[in-house]
Design a protein around this motif. Structure first.
Motif, mmCIF file in Angstrom:
data_model
loop_
_atom_site.group_PDB
_atom_site.id
_atom_site.type_symbol
_atom_site.label_atom_id
_atom_site.label_comp_id
_atom_site.label_asym_id
_atom_site.label_seq_id
_atom_site.Cartn_x
_atom_site.Cartn_y
_atom_site.Cartn_z
ATOM 1 N N ARG A 267 0.841 -1.190 0.000
ATOM 2 C CA ARG A 267 0.000 0.000 0.000
ATOM 3 C C ARG A 267 0.882 1.247 0.000
ATOM 4 O O ARG A 267 1.978 1.235 0.551
ATOM 5 C CB ARG A 267 -0.921 -0.002 1.217
ATOM 6 N N HIS A 268 0.385 2.305 -0.596
ATOM 7 C CA HIS A 268 1.186 3.525 -0.722
ATOM 8 C C HIS A 268 0.367 4.740 -0.284
ATOM 9 O O HIS A 268 0.282 5.739 -1.006
ATOM 10 C CB HIS A 268 1.672 3.701 -2.160
ATOM 11 N N ILE A 269 -0.207 4.647 0.885
ATOM 12 C CA ILE A 269 -1.033 5.737 1.391
ATOM 13 C C ILE A 269 -0.176 6.999 1.550
ATOM 14 O O ILE A 269 0.902 6.972 2.140
ATOM 15 C CB ILE A 269 -1.668 5.350 2.741
ATOM 16 N N GLY A 270 -0.694 8.107 1.030
ATOM 17 C CA GLY A 270 0.008 9.383 1.152
ATOM 18 C C GLY A 270 1.138 9.586 0.177
ATOM 19 O O GLY A 270 1.889 10.569 0.286
ATOM 20 N N HIS A 271 1.283 8.691 -0.810
ATOM 21 C CA HIS A 271 2.420 8.837 -1.733
ATOM 22 C C HIS A 271 2.288 10.076 -2.607
ATOM 23 O O HIS A 271 3.290 10.591 -3.116
ATOM 24 C CB HIS A 271 2.588 7.590 -2.597
ATOM 25 N N GLU A 272 1.071 10.580 -2.789
ATOM 26 C CA GLU A 272 0.887 11.751 -3.653
ATOM 27 C C GLU A 272 1.634 12.971 -3.113
ATOM 28 O O GLU A 272 2.347 13.650 -3.856
ATOM 29 C CB GLU A 272 -0.609 12.055 -3.809
ATOM 30 N N GLU A 273 1.479 13.261 -1.833
ATOM 31 C CA GLU A 273 2.164 14.415 -1.258
ATOM 32 C C GLU A 273 3.674 14.187 -1.204
ATOM 33 O O GLU A 273 4.461 15.125 -1.414
ATOM 34 C CB GLU A 273 1.625 14.720 0.142
ATOM 35 N N ARG A 274 4.086 12.963 -0.943
ATOM 36 C CA ARG A 274 5.533 12.672 -0.965
ATOM 37 C C ARG A 274 6.084 12.859 -2.378
ATOM 38 O O ARG A 274 7.197 13.360 -2.554
ATOM 39 C CB ARG A 274 5.805 11.250 -0.468
ATOM 40 N N SER A 275 5.292 12.473 -3.373
ATOM 41 C CA SER A 275 5.716 12.657 -4.767
ATOM 42 C C SER A 275 5.903 14.130 -5.080
ATOM 43 O O SER A 275 6.877 14.524 -5.738
ATOM 44 C CB SER A 275 4.672 12.057 -5.720
ATOM 45 N N ALA A 276 4.980 14.960 -4.607
ATOM 46 C CA ALA A 276 5.066 16.396 -4.869
ATOM 47 C C ALA A 276 6.312 16.997 -4.237
ATOM 48 O O ALA A 276 6.977 17.852 -4.837
ATOM 49 C CB ALA A 276 3.807 17.091 -4.353
ATOM 50 N N ALA A 300 0.988 14.971 -9.603
ATOM 51 C CA ALA A 300 1.504 14.213 -8.459
ATOM 52 C C ALA A 300 0.525 14.259 -7.285
ATOM 53 O O ALA A 300 0.250 13.236 -6.646
ATOM 54 C CB ALA A 300 2.866 14.767 -8.036
ATOM 55 N N ARG A 301 -0.023 15.433 -6.998
ATOM 56 C CA ARG A 301 -0.897 15.593 -5.834
ATOM 57 C C ARG A 301 -2.302 15.042 -6.065
ATOM 58 O O ARG A 301 -2.925 14.530 -5.129
ATOM 59 C CB ARG A 301 -0.988 17.075 -5.453
ATOM 60 N N GLU A 302 -2.805 15.123 -7.289
ATOM 61 C CA GLU A 302 -4.226 14.869 -7.505
ATOM 62 C C GLU A 302 -4.550 13.639 -8.353
ATOM 63 O O GLU A 302 -5.731 13.340 -8.547
ATOM 64 C CB GLU A 302 -4.872 16.098 -8.154
ATOM 65 N N HIS A 303 -3.561 12.904 -8.845
ATOM 66 C CA HIS A 303 -3.915 11.818 -9.762
ATOM 67 C C HIS A 303 -4.780 10.744 -9.099
ATOM 68 O O HIS A 303 -5.667 10.174 -9.723
ATOM 69 C CB HIS A 303 -2.671 11.196 -10.415
ATOM 70 N N GLY A 304 -4.558 10.503 -7.818
ATOM 71 C CA GLY A 304 -5.396 9.529 -7.128
ATOM 72 C C GLY A 304 -6.839 9.982 -7.042
ATOM 73 O O GLY A 304 -7.777 9.193 -7.261
ATOM 74 N N ASN A 305 -7.040 11.259 -6.742
ATOM 75 C CA ASN A 305 -8.399 11.796 -6.671
ATOM 76 C C ASN A 305 -9.067 11.804 -8.034
ATOM 77 O O ASN A 305 -10.270 11.542 -8.149
ATOM 78 C CB ASN A 305 -8.369 13.215 -6.098
ATOM 79 N N ILE A 306 -8.310 12.107 -9.065
ATOM 80 C CA ILE A 306 -8.878 12.106 -10.417
ATOM 81 C C ILE A 306 -9.285 10.692 -10.810
ATOM 82 O O ILE A 306 -10.358 10.478 -11.402
ATOM 83 C CB ILE A 306 -7.892 12.732 -11.414
ATOM 84 N N HIS A 307 -8.462 9.702 -10.460
ATOM 85 C CA HIS A 307 -8.832 8.310 -10.744
ATOM 86 C C HIS A 307 -10.136 7.939 -10.039
ATOM 87 O O HIS A 307 -10.957 7.196 -10.584
ATOM 88 C CB HIS A 307 -7.727 7.362 -10.289
ATOM 89 N N ARG A 308 -10.329 8.436 -8.822
ATOM 90 C CA ARG A 308 -11.522 8.085 -8.033
ATOM 91 C C ARG A 308 -12.714 9.003 -8.307
ATOM 92 O O ARG A 308 -13.773 8.838 -7.713
ATOM 93 C CB ARG A 308 -11.191 8.153 -6.540
ATOM 94 N N SER A 309 -12.553 9.957 -9.194
ATOM 95 C CA SER A 309 -13.574 10.996 -9.358
ATOM 96 C C SER A 309 -14.886 10.477 -9.919
ATOM 97 O O SER A 309 -15.906 11.173 -9.833
ATOM 98 C CB SER A 309 -13.037 12.125 -10.255
ATOM 99 N N GLY A 310 -14.904 9.284 -10.469
ATOM 100 C CA GLY A 310 -16.163 8.705 -10.924
ATOM 101 C C GLY A 310 -17.134 8.493 -9.786
ATOM 102 O O GLY A 310 -18.348 8.392 -9.998
ATOM 103 N N GLU A 311 -16.625 8.443 -8.550
ATOM 104 C CA GLU A 311 -17.465 8.255 -7.366
ATOM 105 C C GLU A 311 -17.864 9.591 -6.751
ATOM 106 O O GLU A 311 -18.652 9.623 -5.805
ATOM 107 C CB GLU A 311 -16.698 7.441 -6.311
ATOM 108 N N PHE A 312 -17.326 10.691 -7.263
ATOM 109 C CA PHE A 312 -17.545 12.002 -6.647
ATOM 110 C C PHE A 312 -18.874 12.609 -7.074
ATOM 111 O O PHE A 312 -19.284 12.497 -8.236
ATOM 112 C CB PHE A 312 -16.426 12.980 -7.039
ATOM 113 N N GLY A 313 -19.491 13.307 -6.124
ATOM 114 C CA GLY A 313 -20.627 14.138 -6.449
ATOM 115 C C GLY A 313 -20.185 15.509 -6.907
ATOM 116 O O GLY A 313 -18.982 15.806 -7.001
ATOM 117 N N ALA A 314 -21.147 16.393 -7.149
ATOM 118 C CA ALA A 314 -20.850 17.705 -7.711
ATOM 119 C C ALA A 314 -19.943 18.531 -6.814
ATOM 120 O O ALA A 314 -18.998 19.182 -7.286
ATOM 121 C CB ALA A 314 -22.152 18.444 -7.982
#
Length: 417
Positions: A267-276, A300-314
């Motif tokens: 698991r790589h929790i928090g890797h986005e901020e470390r990447s930045a 680096a910071r947002e790719h995980g959120n963009i991948h999960r954005s199909g689950e996001f509301g408005a």
């Protein structure tokens, strides 16, 4: 005075590739004779001239002698007595050490044509070891000519140069120049694989080098190894004809996975901020252009959120758009989405998969951009609101617009089904 076409133009013509630029070598001339013939001197380190009509570069035949470490540690010698073969002998690869005379005859003293037929990248002479930039150039040519192999003796020579510390003396601007050109080739993964194989990647880009051998969750990443995944992402960026900023963002998007504690792998929790954070250091060290580093930071910071954005509301989508500065820079956000698509499809067995997040977020952004922010601000100010309160009204209007857009999209999809 004799003039010869040399280098890439000769090579590419033999390969049947388009020839866009020509390089010329002049044997038996002096700088004074070139100027008298109307050529314009432009070389700072050695005599190079622009043709008075074509503006192509003509260089006097020259030899070079190592005087110190690194790219600048050379003394150049050019005079009418330097022969064409002596000039070709100082070049990097045999396929780049060929010439044609004014009658079109091929001059190939080091077997470049044979290496073209055999699809081999091979150094010309032992003088190769004197210029560490050649390590980067060979890696770049490996990315351009994806079906060429590297001669074993050339690989050993490159390893020896790395061990001798030559790579450590390279100036950042030249490293970035070669890396950028390699990223834009047809298979950029080969550049980084070759640099890793000779040991140069660990010296130039340790943040990238440490990704190999780092495991990922097999349910998300069938290829498992983070370094292998990165190479697949880079090649996907080339396949999708991405710009340099997008390709650099792909290179840097997962740097934080190399610093994930072993106790929590895969698991790589928090890797986005470390990447930045690692990206910021890398970009400063290599003096990466702002256009590239800023796009890479968002990815680096947002790719995980963009991948999960199909689950996001408005509301969550609008917050994501705000963090990505998409309202001010919609074109850059489109490049962010392309980098994320490369990441998603740069996985074993998923290369042909779709990436619905990209059109969904693009549509949401267009809906939010259609909101009349000036009218909302004017109305809010008329009610005595100011500053953050006005911003909140605009935010709410954008959320409402995106919600309507998503509802309409879902209704259309349901009707089609």
């Amino acid at each position: 005075m004799q003039t010869y076409m040399v280098g890439g133009a000769v090579r590419d013509a033999l390969l049947g590739l388009p020839v866009n630029d020509h390089d010329w070598v002049v044997v038996g001339a002096t700088p004074e004779a070139m100027v008298a013939a109307g050529y314009l001197p432009v070389g700072r380190d050695f005599p190079v001239f622009l043709h008075p009509a074509t503006r192509e570069e003509y260089a006097l035949a020259r030899t070079e002698r190592k005087t110190g470490r690194g790219y600048h540690g050379f003394a150049f010698h050019a005079d009418p007595g330097v022969t064409l073969e002596e000039d070709l002998a100082r070049r990097d690869l045999t396929i780049n050490a060929m010439a044609r005379d004014e009658a079109g005859r091929l001059i190939d003293p080091f077997g470049g044509q044979a290496d073209l037929r055999a699809r081999v990248l091979r150094h010309v002479t032992d003088a190769f070891r004197e210029d560490p930039v050649r390590i980067l150039r060979v890696a770049r040519f490996a990315a351009r000519f994806a079906d060429f192999s590297l001669a074993p003796e050339t690989l050993e020579l490159m390893r020896g140069m790395v061990a001798a510390g030559e790579v450590d003396a390279l100036v950042p601007e030249r490293v970035w120049q070669e890396l950028a050109r390699g990223l834009m080739e047809q298979r950029p993964s080969r550049m980084f694989e070759l640099l890793r194989e000779c040991g140069a990647l660990a010296r130039l880009l340790p943040e990238v080098d440490r990704l190999w051998g780092v495991p990922q969750r097999a349910d998300y990443h069938p290829e498992v190894d983070t370094g292998v995944h990165l190479m697949m992402v880079l090649d996907m960026s080339a396949r999708l004809q991405a710009s340099l900023p997008v390709r650099f963002a792909c290179l840097a998007h997962d740097l934080g996975k190399g610093t994930t504690p072993a106790s929590v792998l895969p698991r790589h929790i928090g890797h986005e901020e470390r990447s930045a954070r690692l990206l910021k250091s890398l970009a400063k060290r290599l003096r990466v252009p702002t256009e590239c580093s800023e796009l890479a930071d968002v990815v680096a910071r947002e790719h995980g959120n963009i991948h999960r954005s199909g689950e996001f509301g408005a509301a969550a989508i609008v917050r994501l758009l705000e963090r990505c500065d998409a309202f001010r820079k919609p074109q850059r956000f489109d490049e962010v989405l392309l980098a994320c698509e490369c990441d998603a499809r740069g996985r074993l067995g998923l290369e042909e998969s779709g990436y619905p997040q990209r059109p969904r977020l693009r549509t949401a952004l267009q809906a939010a951009l259609a909101v009349g922010t000036r009218a909302i601000a004017t109305a809010a100010q008329a009610q005595g609101l100011a500053g953050p309160q006005v911003g909140e009204r605009i935010h709410e209007a954008r959320v409402h617009a995106v919600a309507q857009c998503l509802a309409g999209t879902q209704s259309s999809s349901a009707s089609a089904a």
